[in-house]
Motif scaffolding. Structure first.
Motif, PDB file in Angstrom:
ATOM      1  N   ALA A 115       0.846  -1.196   0.000  1.00 28.50           N
ATOM      2  CA  ALA A 115       0.000   0.000   0.000  1.00 28.50           C
ATOM      3  C   ALA A 115       0.879   1.243   0.000  1.00 28.50           C
ATOM      4  O   ALA A 115       1.982   1.238   0.541  1.00 28.50           O
ATOM      5  CB  ALA A 115      -0.896  -0.008   1.231  1.00 28.50           C
ATOM      6  N   ASP A 116       0.387   2.287  -0.619  1.00 28.23           N
ATOM      7  CA  ASP A 116       1.145   3.527  -0.729  1.00 28.23           C
ATOM      8  C   ASP A 116       1.085   4.277   0.608  1.00 28.23           C
ATOM      9  O   ASP A 116       0.120   4.974   0.907  1.00 28.23           O
ATOM     10  CB  ASP A 116       0.577   4.387  -1.862  1.00 28.23           C
ATOM     11  N   THR A 117       2.123   4.096   1.403  1.00 26.47           N
ATOM     12  CA  THR A 117       2.209   4.716   2.721  1.00 26.47           C
ATOM     13  C   THR A 117       3.479   5.553   2.799  1.00 26.47           C
ATOM     14  O   THR A 117       4.373   5.402   1.957  1.00 26.47           O
ATOM     15  CB  THR A 117       2.254   3.644   3.823  1.00 26.47           C
ATOM     16  N   PRO A 118       3.593   6.409   3.811  1.00 26.45           N
ATOM     17  CA  PRO A 118       4.836   7.175   3.969  1.00 26.45           C
ATOM     18  C   PRO A 118       6.063   6.280   4.173  1.00 26.45           C
ATOM     19  O   PRO A 118       7.149   6.607   3.692  1.00 26.45           O
ATOM     20  CB  PRO A 118       4.568   8.032   5.202  1.00 26.45           C
ATOM     21  N   ILE A 119       5.897   5.168   4.845  1.00 24.41           N
ATOM     22  CA  ILE A 119       7.031   4.259   5.063  1.00 24.41           C
ATOM     23  C   ILE A 119       7.488   3.663   3.730  1.00 24.41           C
ATOM     24  O   ILE A 119       8.683   3.573   3.452  1.00 24.41           O
ATOM     25  CB  ILE A 119       6.656   3.146   6.073  1.00 24.41           C
ATOM     26  N   ARG A 120       6.538   3.268   2.893  1.00 28.28           N
ATOM     27  CA  ARG A 120       6.884   2.718   1.577  1.00 28.28           C
ATOM     28  C   ARG A 120       7.580   3.786   0.731  1.00 28.28           C
ATOM     29  O   ARG A 120       8.575   3.500   0.065  1.00 28.28           O
ATOM     30  CB  ARG A 120       5.635   2.209   0.862  1.00 28.28           C
ATOM     31  N   SER A 121       7.083   4.990   0.761  1.00 29.63           N
ATOM     32  CA  SER A 121       7.712   6.084   0.013  1.00 29.63           C
ATOM     33  C   SER A 121       9.139   6.318   0.485  1.00 29.63           C
ATOM     34  O   SER A 121      10.036   6.572  -0.320  1.00 29.63           O
ATOM     35  CB  SER A 121       6.903   7.373   0.179  1.00 29.63           C
TER      36      SER A 121
END
Length: 73
Positions: free
Chosen positions: A15-21
């Motif tokens: 999922a597109d989350t701040p952690i993934r970014s």
């Protein structure tokens, strides 16, 4: 981040989350490899969208990225 099948799957299909970014920002070479493989990858199930990928499709995608990434180093 190590280029393991699980890490690659979480990075690309997560999922597109701040952690993934943040992980994408820290691993630009791995992300670029994912994007390059995505352009050429045809899943065995024939799914057209990432949301329709089966687990086996995701695993094969991650293994392909892993192979390409290690060859590029």
């Amino acid at each position: 981040m190590k280029a393991t099948v699980k890490n690659i799957s979480c990075l690309w299909f997560g999922a597109d989350t701040p952690i993934r970014s943040y992980k994408i920002k820290l691993n630009p070479d791995l992300w670029a490899t994912c994007q390059r493989v995505n352009r050429e990858f045809i899943p065995p199930s024939g799914a057209r969208a990432l949301s329709q990928y089966r687990k086996s499709d995701m695993t094969l995608f991650a293994k392909t990225v892993q192979q390409q990434f290690t060859q590029g180093k």
